[in-house]
Write a protein that holds these residues in place. Structure first.
Motif, PDB file in Angstrom:
ATOM      1  N   ASN A 192      19.559 -63.650  -0.906  1.00 51.95           N
ATOM      2  CA  ASN A 192      19.428 -65.102  -0.790  1.00 51.95           C
ATOM      3  C   ASN A 192      19.739 -65.585   0.616  1.00 51.95           C
ATOM      4  N   LEU A 193      20.630 -64.892   1.304  1.00 55.85           N
ATOM      5  CA  LEU A 193      21.025 -65.303   2.650  1.00 55.85           C
ATOM      6  C   LEU A 193      20.018 -64.865   3.709  1.00 55.85           C
ATOM      7  N   MET A 194      19.468 -63.651   3.564  1.00 50.67           N
ATOM      8  CA  MET A 194      18.642 -63.079   4.622  1.00 50.67           C
ATOM      9  C   MET A 194      17.240 -62.676   4.181  1.00 50.67           C
ATOM     10  N   GLY A 195      16.944 -62.839   2.917  1.00 49.40           N
ATOM     11  CA  GLY A 195      15.657 -62.392   2.411  1.00 49.40           C
ATOM     12  C   GLY A 195      15.742 -60.953   1.956  1.00 49.40           C
ATOM     13  N   PRO A 196      14.936 -60.562   0.971  1.00 50.18           N
ATOM     14  CA  PRO A 196      15.053 -59.214   0.400  1.00 50.18           C
ATOM     15  C   PRO A 196      14.725 -58.093   1.382  1.00 50.18           C
ATOM     16  N   PHE A 197      13.781 -58.311   2.315  1.00 51.86           N
ATOM     17  CA  PHE A 197      13.421 -57.233   3.240  1.00 51.86           C
ATOM     18  C   PHE A 197      14.565 -56.935   4.210  1.00 51.86           C
ATOM     19  N   ASN A 232       2.145 -41.035  17.827  1.00 47.92           N
ATOM     20  CA  ASN A 232       1.447 -42.050  17.028  1.00 47.92           C
ATOM     21  C   ASN A 232       2.173 -42.384  15.733  1.00 47.92           C
ATOM     22  N   GLY A 233       3.093 -41.525  15.327  1.00 49.04           N
ATOM     23  CA  GLY A 233       3.825 -41.779  14.099  1.00 49.04           C
ATOM     24  C   GLY A 233       3.049 -41.370  12.862  1.00 49.04           C
ATOM     25  N   ILE A 234       3.601 -41.704  11.720  1.00 48.15           N
ATOM     26  CA  ILE A 234       3.012 -41.285  10.454  1.00 48.15           C
ATOM     27  C   ILE A 234       3.345 -42.327   9.387  1.00 48.15           C
ATOM     28  N   ALA A 235       2.427 -42.526   8.457  1.00 42.72           N
ATOM     29  CA  ALA A 235       2.624 -43.511   7.387  1.00 42.72           C
ATOM     30  C   ALA A 235       2.843 -42.798   6.066  1.00 42.72           C
ATOM     31  N   ILE A 236       3.604 -43.423   5.198  1.00 43.02           N
ATOM     32  CA  ILE A 236       3.863 -42.848   3.879  1.00 43.02           C
ATOM     33  C   ILE A 236       2.588 -42.956   3.032  1.00 43.02           C
ATOM     34  N   PRO A 237       2.245 -41.933   2.277  1.00 41.71           N
ATOM     35  CA  PRO A 237       1.037 -41.998   1.435  1.00 41.71           C
ATOM     36  C   PRO A 237       1.109 -43.145   0.439  1.00 41.71           C
ATOM     37  N   ALA A 238      -0.026 -43.743   0.181  1.00 37.64           N
ATOM     38  CA  ALA A 238      -0.086 -44.843  -0.787  1.00 37.64           C
ATOM     39  C   ALA A 238       0.262 -44.328  -2.178  1.00 37.64           C
ATOM     40  N   THR A 239       1.254 -44.930  -2.801  1.00 43.98           N
ATOM     41  CA  THR A 239       1.669 -44.528  -4.140  1.00 43.98           C
ATOM     42  C   THR A 239       2.321 -45.710  -4.836  1.00 43.98           C
ATOM     43  N   GLU A 240       2.201 -45.784  -6.126  1.00 49.60           N
ATOM     44  CA  GLU A 240       2.793 -46.889  -6.879  1.00 49.60           C
ATOM     45  C   GLU A 240       4.299 -46.688  -7.062  1.00 49.60           C
ATOM     46  N   ALA A 241       4.684 -45.469  -7.454  1.00 52.65           N
ATOM     47  CA  ALA A 241       6.091 -45.108  -7.662  1.00 52.65           C
ATOM     48  C   ALA A 241       6.836 -46.092  -8.550  1.00 52.65           C
ATOM     49  N   PRO A 242       6.332 -46.351  -9.779  1.00 48.52           N
ATOM     50  CA  PRO A 242       7.061 -47.263 -10.674  1.00 48.52           C
ATOM     51  C   PRO A 242       8.372 -46.633 -11.142  1.00 48.52           C
ATOM     52  N   LEU A 243       9.358 -47.480 -11.326  1.00 46.98           N
ATOM     53  CA  LEU A 243      10.651 -47.038 -11.844  1.00 46.98           C
ATOM     54  C   LEU A 243      11.040 -48.000 -12.954  1.00 46.98           C
ATOM     55  N   GLY A 244      10.563 -47.699 -14.168  1.00 51.26           N
ATOM     56  CA  GLY A 244      10.743 -48.646 -15.258  1.00 51.26           C
ATOM     57  C   GLY A 244       9.964 -49.909 -14.942  1.00 51.26           C
ATOM     58  N   PRO A 245      10.617 -51.064 -15.013  1.00 46.95           N
ATOM     59  CA  PRO A 245       9.921 -52.319 -14.690  1.00 46.95           C
ATOM     60  C   PRO A 245       9.820 -52.581 -13.188  1.00 46.95           C
ATOM     61  N   LEU A 246      10.463 -51.732 -12.379  1.00 44.52           N
ATOM     62  CA  LEU A 246      10.504 -51.953 -10.929  1.00 44.52           C
ATOM     63  C   LEU A 246       9.339 -51.270 -10.226  1.00 44.52           C
ATOM     64  N   MET A 247       8.865 -51.909  -9.149  1.00 44.36           N
ATOM     65  CA  MET A 247       7.822 -51.345  -8.297  1.00 44.36           C
ATOM     66  C   MET A 247       8.329 -51.372  -6.860  1.00 44.36           C
ATOM     67  N   MET A 276       7.781 -49.767  -4.184  1.00 48.48           N
ATOM     68  CA  MET A 276       6.830 -49.615  -3.078  1.00 48.48           C
ATOM     69  C   MET A 276       6.027 -50.884  -2.820  1.00 48.48           C
ATOM     70  N   ASN A 277       6.006 -51.789  -3.784  1.00 46.92           N
ATOM     71  CA  ASN A 277       5.137 -52.961  -3.670  1.00 46.92           C
ATOM     72  C   ASN A 277       5.886 -54.285  -3.664  1.00 46.92           C
ATOM     73  N   ASN A 278       7.176 -54.253  -3.901  1.00 49.29           N
ATOM     74  CA  ASN A 278       7.938 -55.494  -4.033  1.00 49.29           C
ATOM     75  C   ASN A 278       9.276 -55.330  -3.323  1.00 49.29           C
ATOM     76  N   VAL A 322      10.449 -45.414   3.043  1.00 46.76           N
ATOM     77  CA  VAL A 322       9.839 -46.149   1.928  1.00 46.76           C
ATOM     78  C   VAL A 322       9.792 -47.643   2.241  1.00 46.76           C
ATOM     79  N   LEU A 323      10.841 -48.151   2.866  1.00 50.10           N
ATOM     80  CA  LEU A 323      10.912 -49.579   3.167  1.00 50.10           C
ATOM     81  C   LEU A 323       9.910 -49.983   4.242  1.00 50.10           C
ATOM     82  N   PHE A 324       9.857 -49.227   5.331  1.00 50.25           N
ATOM     83  CA  PHE A 324       9.020 -49.605   6.471  1.00 50.25           C
ATOM     84  C   PHE A 324       7.613 -49.017   6.412  1.00 50.25           C
TER      85      PHE A 324
END
Length: 337
Positions: free
Chosen positions: A35-40, A147-162, A164-166, A238-240
């Protein structure tokens, strides 16, 4: 109003004790951060707090200053991405695989580094970390090089949590892992092993004369520190989503040292406080000026001069009486004109 709050806190302290009150304080911080700084930004803080907690095992409780922990953090980030690309498709398998692999490397690096102490130990850890940085930088086909590297696209659901997307869902996952790490580290430092580690920090010669194998204790502490650093690095990836070799550079090793010092070296809650202060000021100042390092350096100097034991140490001095017991009523009397 202030006196009523102080009385309430005093009542809670009298019922639960100092250690449990610090745990409640950590839970309260975790609850308000989004709430103070935002979830990210809050998630970034929690990831760096795990890193600082892991680092604090070797510095705060073992008494050895390492300038190479960016290696374990960075390899944790690269490891989870490469594991998802080449080994498994499940994020929750890739993370423990990465942590185990990086921990084994930290065992090797710890063995090499702990052959010396003091500044020589710090320089060896720095040299090994820079070696890892150079290798990752040159391995273009595997790591992407500069050039760096990006994490592969994946949903990675954890119960009701997502996660990778939220951002808020990721924050929940990061908090769960932070609390697990916090509890594990608390058990470690309050165990007989942890008490020996503190004795080594206070006087290595005395610990040797008491019959303890100092190198083995520090070696194990170094490996534990590497494991938590790798976990933080994996969460960072995972975050970035995208990472580059810069997270392996010595600058990040310096930043985690600052987080530990700002919060309070050798404390359980200090790394979280240090991460909050560091991330808050670095994000705030970068939005104001491109020369933010100058002003942030002044802030750090002020904290070190005013609170050499860190912000947690300053807080303890302010609220504890001569018998090291919380006495907010006495504090309020001192503050009254």
């Amino acid at each position: 109003m202030i006196e009523a709050i102080a009385a309430r806190v005093q009542s809670v302290y009298d019922q639960v004790g100092e250690r449990n009150l610090s745990y409640l304080g950590v839970l309260a911080l975790l609850a308000v951060l989004p709430n103070l700084m935002g979830p990210f930004i809050a998630s970034h803080i929690i990831v760096m707090a795990i890193f600082a907690m892991g680092y604090n095992i070797i510095l705060g409780f073992g008494g050895e200053l390492s300038f190479g922990h960016a290696a374990y953090f960075g390899l944790g980030a690269y490891g989870v991405i490469l594991s998802l690309e080449h080994l498994v498709s499940n994020l929750y398998l890739a993370i423990p695989i990465t942590v185990v692999a990086v921990t084994l490397l930290s065992v090797v690096f710890g063995y090499l580094s702990l052959r010396r102490r003091g500044i020589y130990f710090a320089m060896i850890t720095l040299a090994l970390a820079q070696l890892v940085y150079a290798i990752v930088f040159q391995m273009n086909e595997l790591t992407g090089g500069s050039n760096g590297i990006a994490i592969p696209a994946t949903e990675a659901p954890l119960g009701p949590l997502m996660p990778m997307n939220n951002d808020l869902h990721f924050y929940a996952l990061a908090c769960a892992l932070f609390l697990l790490s916090f509890v594990v580290i608390a058990r470690i430092v309050n165990s007989p092993f942890g008490r020996v580690l503190k004795a080594i920090r206070e006087s290595e010669d005395r610990a040797l004369h008491l019959g303890y194998d100092v190198n083995s204790y520090l070696w194990l502490a170094f490996a534990m520190s590497g494991a938590f650093s790798a976990l933080a690095g994996a969460l960072y990836a995972v975050l970035f989503v995208f990472i580059s070799p810069s997270i392996l550079f010595w600058q990040l090793s310096g930043e985690v040292v600052l987080m530990a010092i700002i919060g309070g070296v050798g404390t359980l809650t200090g790394p979280l406080v240090g991460a909050i202060v560091f991330i808050f000021f670095s994000n705030t100042l970068t939005s104001i000026t491109e020369h933010w390092e100058i002003f942030f350096g002044a802030v750090i100097i002020g904290i070190v001069l005013l609170a050499p034991e860190g912000l947690i140490g300053l807080l303890r001095k302010a609220v504890l009486d001569d018998e090291k017991v919380l006495n907010l009523r006495r504090l309020l009397e001192r503050l009254r004109p």
